[in-house]
Structure formats: C-alpha cells, structure tokens
Write an enzyme that holds these catalytic residues in place. Sequence first.
Site, short mmCIF file in Angstrom:
data_model
loop_
_atom_site.label_atom_id
_atom_site.label_comp_id
_atom_site.label_asym_id
_atom_site.label_seq_id
_atom_site.Cartn_x
_atom_site.Cartn_y
_atom_site.Cartn_z
N GLY A 129 0.81 -1.20 0.00
CA GLY A 129 0.00 0.00 0.00
C GLY A 129 0.85 1.25 0.00
N GLY A 145 2.86 1.13 3.43
CA GLY A 145 3.62 -0.06 3.80
C GLY A 145 3.00 -1.31 3.19
CG ASP A 157 -9.40 6.72 -5.95
OD1 ASP A 157 -9.50 6.74 -7.19
OD2 ASP A 157 -8.44 6.21 -5.36
#
Length: 956
Positions: free
Chosen positions: A602, A605, A718
């Site tokens: 991601g 991390g 999004d």
Amino acid sequence: NYYSKFKRPLIKNVHQLFNRGVGSAVVHQVYTGGANKWEVIQRTLNGSQFYTFSVCNVGEREQDNWLRTTFIQRRPSASRVFVELQFIVRDCNSFDGASLTCKETFNLFTSESDADVGTTFRKGQFKKVATIAPDEITSKNELRINTETKVVENLSRKGFYLAFQDIGACIALLSVRVYYKTCPATVKSLASFPETVAGGENQALREVSGVCVENAISEELPRIYCTVDGEWVVPVGQCQCKPGYEEVEDECQECKAGSFKAEASGDKCTPCPANTQELDSGAVVCPCMDGFYRAPNDPPTGPCSGLPSAPRDLVATTSAGKLLLTWSPPEDTGGRTDITYSIECQRCEGMVCQSCGEKIRYEPAGVGLTDTKVSVSELDAHLNYTFTVEAHSGVTVLTSQAVPPANRPPSTNPPKITAMRVMERSSTSLSLFWDVKPRVHPRPIRYELTYRKKDDNLDVTTYTVLILEKNSVQIKDLVPGTAYLFRVQALSSDGSPGGSSMEEQFETSEHLTQNNTAVIFGVAAGGAAMLFIVIVVLFLRRRNSHTRQGPEDTYFSSSEQLKPLKTYVDPHTYEDPNTAVLKFATEIHPSHITKQKVIGAGEFGEVYRGILKVPGRKEVAVAIKTLKPGYTEKQRQDFLSEASIMGQFSHQNIIRLEGVVTKFKHAMIVTEYMENGALDRYLRDHDGEFASFQLVGMLRGIAAGMKYLSDMSYVHRDLAARNILVNNTLECKVSDFGLSRVLEDDPEGTYTTSGGKIPIRWTAPEAIAYRKFTSASDVWSFGIVMWEVMAFGERPYWDMSNHEVMKAINEAFRLPAPMDCPSAVYQLMLQCWLQDRSKRPRFGDIVSLLDKLLRSPDSLKTIADFDPRISIRLPSTSGSDGSPFRSVSEWLESIKMSQYSENFACAGVVTMDQVLQMKNEDIKNIGVRLPGHLKRIAYSILGLKDQTSTLSVFAV
C-alpha cells in the site's frame, strides 16, 4: 530510466541496440530458399537524405522476405525488453492491379540463444512477437512515418536475435531501438538503492534491498519496490541519522558546535538548552554546567536546573493549642516549578537536643508540602523546640552525587542523620525517609538501616540489617499492628560507621481499621441506592414505551426505517487526530494478530493476510495494513485517518474495520479479509465466465454501498473497480477511503481541494476542471465502474492519454457499450455520464433501477449495439487495411484467444475462408464452451465479414 537511446541509420550497418553501449547489432538480409527482396534505399525527407531497408514486391503472391539482426547480448537481469520501430508502409490502393496480393503489415520475430550463430538462419527457431500494422499509411504524394513499440517478455538466455518478415507489403524500415527499463540508482529516506532492471508482467513489483548511507542506521533492512515502468515505490525500513547527526540533502552530517541530537531519528539537531555546556560538533547530549542538574524524570534533552535558595520569613504563631508555621517561597527557584518543603523539628532539654520523633503531628504533612504553611500539634510544655523549613526541588536529591568535589567546599565532618519519619504506612509495610546534614558531600553516601520487633517478652532478639544507597526505603512483609524499632547510620567511604545515628519506633496499621469499615459500608450502601435508581428508570422507560415513541426512542425500535440517520464526521476536524481514532476504531492488542503472507504493497507499507483471534470471539481471517518504520507523525496520522473514516461505517457493502493497533510501536489497520481481492483484476482473471445477471448483481451491491455513503453526506472521490473488493461469495464492498472528504449539510455541497492527484479516467468533468466533488461526481465514477464490470476489467478509454481522455469527454465522446452489455445497463451508464451533474441519477435511483432489472431477468436480454472494430476488449479483428489475416493462429492471437488454435486445427479449420463460414454451433462443436469466449470469437467473425464485404465493394 531508459538506456541505449541511440537511433542511427541502418545503412551504417551498426545500430546501437542494447546494454548501454557495450553491445552492437548489424541488420542482415537472410535468405530462405528464394530471392530476398530487402534492399538499402536512399530517401529524402524534409530536405535531408537518409537510408532505409526497404522491400516492395506487392505484385507477387506468397512473399516471405526476412531481415535479421546480429546477436544482441542480454544483461542477465533484463528479462523484458522493448523494441521501438520507425517505418513507412505504402497504401495498397496506390498500386494498380495489386490490391488483392498487397499487404500493409509485417511481422516481428525473436529467437534466443546462448551463443552467436553467425549467418546461420532457421525460421523454425524464431517465435513471433507481433504483427506490425501502421497507424498512418503513405500515399504517392505524402510520406508518413509510423512509430510502434512492442514488448519481448521472459528472456532467459545470454542473448537474442530480432527478425522482420515481409509477407507482401511495401515497407521502409527506418530505425530499430531496443531498450530495457531500470529503476535508477537512488537514495530515498537515507537508504541507498542500486540501479535495478525492471521486472516483467509476472513480477510487477521487484523487491530491492538497500543500505543506509554513512552515519545512518535502520531497525530493519531498507527495502523498496521497482515497478515494471522503472519507478521506485513503497520504501520500507527508513534509515535515520545516528545520534549527533542530522539529515542534509540525502546525507547525515554532524551537528554543528553548540547543537546536539540525542537519538537516531529524522529530526534536526537542536541548540543546547539553558544551563548546559556547548560541546564541539557531533554532540549527542549537552551536559549540565557546574552547579546545575537534571531531575530523574527530566528529559536528557531538556534544560538544567539549579538548587532553590532557602525559604524566607519563617514566622511561628500559636492558636488553640497548636503552632502555626508560615514562610515565603525562596527568591530563586533554580528555574523549576516542582518546589516542595519539609519540616525538621528538634527539642532541647538543657544542653541536649534530639529529634522530636513521631510524637508530634504535622497538618497536612511534615514533608512534601506544596503550600507555605503547616500546623504543628502534640507539643510538650516547658520545652524549647527548633523548627527548620527546607526547600526542595526535583534536583535536590541529586546534589549529593552529582556535584563534583572541585565545585563545592570540602566537608570534614561526617554526615549527620537529623530526622526519621514515615512516608507511607500499611498493615504489612512501612516507607521511611530520613534527613541528612549537610546535604552536599564530596562523595556518595551509603546508609546502614537496622530494625527489629519491639517485644520485651522474647529472650532472643532478631535484627535485620540493610545497606542502602539513598536516604529512603520501603520495608515489606511486616506483621500487622506491630511496633518496630529502626536505627539508621551513615557509612564512611570505607564502609565503616560514621556520623550520628538515630533510633525511632514506628507501627504498622491493623488489618481493617474502623475508618476502612465505614468506607466499605458506605460504598455498599451507595451501590444499593444506585441499583435501585437504575431499576426505577428502566421500569419507567419500559412503561412509557407502550404509550408513545419519541425521537430518542427510535434506537429501541427493530424497524430499519426508524434507525437514526448518521452523519459522517471528518477526522481532520479534530484538533488531535488520535482522538478520532480512539472514538471510531477499536484498539487491538498485537498479540491477537498473526501475519501469514504479504498480499500487496500500500501507500504506507505492506499489506498482509492474517488471522485475528480475540479472546471470547471466533477466529477470523483479516487483511492487515502496516505502517512502514521511520514514519513521520503526519504519515502516522494520515495512515490512521483511513481507520477513523472506516470506523464510522456499518454496511454489508462497505469494507468492515476490525480495529487498529496504535498504542504499540508498529501501527496497523485491521479489516475483514476479501478472498478474491480487487474487482478489476478478478474480472480480468475470469473473463467471460459470468453472465450479465451476475455482473448486474455485483453492480447492485456497489451501488447500495455508495447509497449508504451518500446518505451519510460523504464523497468517495476515488470510486473505481480497483477499489472494490470481492469475497468468496462474489459480494462486492467499497474500500480505499484515502481521497475521501466530507460534504457540507447542503446536499449540493462540495469539497474543493487546491492540489493532489485526480484519477482522470474515473472523474467527472466538473471535478477535473474545478476540483469540486459531490455525490454526483461519484455517480459519474460509478458509471465508469459499471463499464469496467461489463467489460470484465478492461481499462477505460483504452490506451488514450489523460489529456486525450479529457479532450474527448469535453467533445461529448462517451465510452461505447462493452460486448454483450444489456441495453438497459448501458443506458444507465450514459445517464451517469451526463454533462449536467444535476440531471444525473442519485444512488438511490440507481439501486432501485438495478433491483428492477434483477427482478426481471428478461430485461437484460436486449443487447446494446456493439461494434467489434472499436471494442476495447478486441485489440484488433483484422489488418489495419481491412484485409483478412494470413492464418487462423494470427487471427486468434489478435483477439487474445490463441488457446483455441489447436481446437481449430483439429477441426480442420485452417484458413480464414473457413473461419468466415463458421456459425455459433460450429464454434461450440470445436470445444469453445465459455460464454464470453464464444461471443468474443463470434463477434470477431462478424466484424471480419463486414470488412470482407467492404473490400469486395472496393474491388468492384
């Protein structure tokens, strides 16, 4: 990120193709049994002369002309290379009488080898890479140059050859450029990473280990990922400058003189605080100046403090048999605020003075006073009493050890114990403290404490002796309600007794005093009264619920319509973002989480699949998002803000937050685990395997989740198939709330941002132009998601650039209907893409319409118009000029159905003329069973028939 970017005319016979200038390649003509028609031709373009390899033998059938490069050495780690061609193709219609034999395409082949085979050439060793078709065709009067780039994957041997096959076209090959992509050597977060060759499609993220730059350290090995496009992403294991060093332009430099840094971190060096010594460069701490100290609880990076001066103006007055002592605070507190006071009492009879002992009483206390007054009682008559008030601070207890001998006057007299008192008392322990004079000594003091029970009836007395480093102690395991005698004496440097000693008597308390009993009975009575009040309130609420139901009573109703409408709260409005996390998310102990496997990377991390086992609950599979080490506080807040958002949602089509880990070193966000991952990839992997009814069911779930969000006045910003997750029951859930923001109370409220990335292909035109986002712009994005789902995960707008997409949308272009898309579904897409946002449907309307379609499956049978020649899911149905493909395998490869080549061959379908005669039943009979694959092949044949009939008209 690109190497070997050299373009040279092929006539020079040397064309820099590969390996950063180490290798070179020569293009040769090769012969395959007949005359080879490739030749070097000189041409003029814009007044300049250049040379090409050309072939133009369009009047003869069965052309098979080859060009091949010399051996191209391959860098061992470069398994994926790009071949960029510049070429010219002549229009077949410009040749009289050759339109039936003329072609407008040629083929690119490759062959791997561990050694240079010289001029030896065997066609059977070459594997086809692609059919090259021009975007622009050259006519008699106008020269048009095409540029095409193809990818050669999975190279594993020491080198390879490229070859170009002409099958009857009029072609001029201008240049060939072969290159591979790398992630360049870089320094990120003080970690150095070497140049790394980008991986192929089977290794989209290549993990690379790095090393910290000089004078930097990391808790774990620094890592980063190299993408197929030659870009570094998701650094993990941030390096930090060592103590005494700070980051300056990707380096760690020493702290300048007069500044320091105490620990490895990303912080800058800071100036030495007050009352400290300024050392040379590279300091990790600034020591205290002479006469200044830090308390045990003071941070080592804080200022140093001096000792407080003596209290002033001590006054004693008597009232009602008590003595009241008052005084003024010291003039100099040493720069501290933790000033306390202690009282020392001595009584004198004649010339003999001794400590007052425990007999007298101080109110509120004799030590640890914060106020400047104390009441003294239980004094004996006809005695002289001397009271001394001393000021203390957090650094007072350090002065006996911290002050160097050279900075204080030498002490010739042994230390003197002046008073002993009880600090805390219980039934089994006593905490004692004693005063020492003088308080400042040239060396540390140790004490010998001896104690015993006070019991005159025993013939044998048992003593306990303790050697202590400080002037206080807690003694445990004593007998309740028992008197003990204590004697303390200071020890000299060699361990022998020195100075005065003092003996005092103190008693432990009983098991349960009368006061304790009263407290317990009071608590019990209070608890009973509270229980009675709760019962009465519940009874009244229950009785009133049968008579009427107010707005506050809707929480007790089982009807879903009566549930209160929640409103989303933006966690960024909290002054402390940690407060939002604690309010909306459940804290999980790390011991309850087991990581099993990395399933992705991601923004902050790595993402793991794991198990959550909370005591008292069933074990569940979860996804675990981690925060990479070395994060800044802002990154941590941004990371946890997604949890603050998700924690407010509770809907079956919204990803469920299980909890967070914030109180430990490694922060984590734990969500439910979705077995099938992202929707776009899942659909691509199962292309053609789902009927329209199933796809519409997936869309209905997504729409229901978005309705829930919009009802909470929430904009996603999004929404895309990549941010929809699918579980093993094909239930779709909205996720990824990183770009989301809150709406105002006004239904038409917007969120305006001054910057940040916008996903152009999924974003409404008004949001792109003005950066204003509403639920209506989310509806536009939902229309794109509908198209992605019905197209089985295809990329919206093909390979158009973002600029081309925006231009097309503004010119009223809309995506065409995907193959086999129901007309009603495509019409809903078009409604979502209306330019006027006020005319777009709301998510509630979308859910209702999809429900109607699912209740009436026959409504999905009418298919929207589909043109296979512009279908996104069919890259090419024929040559760009409309002429048929040369072979069945070439045609199947162009529509991504090459797995059926053997089926066609076994059925005896070996020519394109035979393909054009096939019907749906024929396609089924040769072994094509999946509905999506069956329709793809059928539609492609339909497109070929249309193009063939067009060619016939031109021929007439």
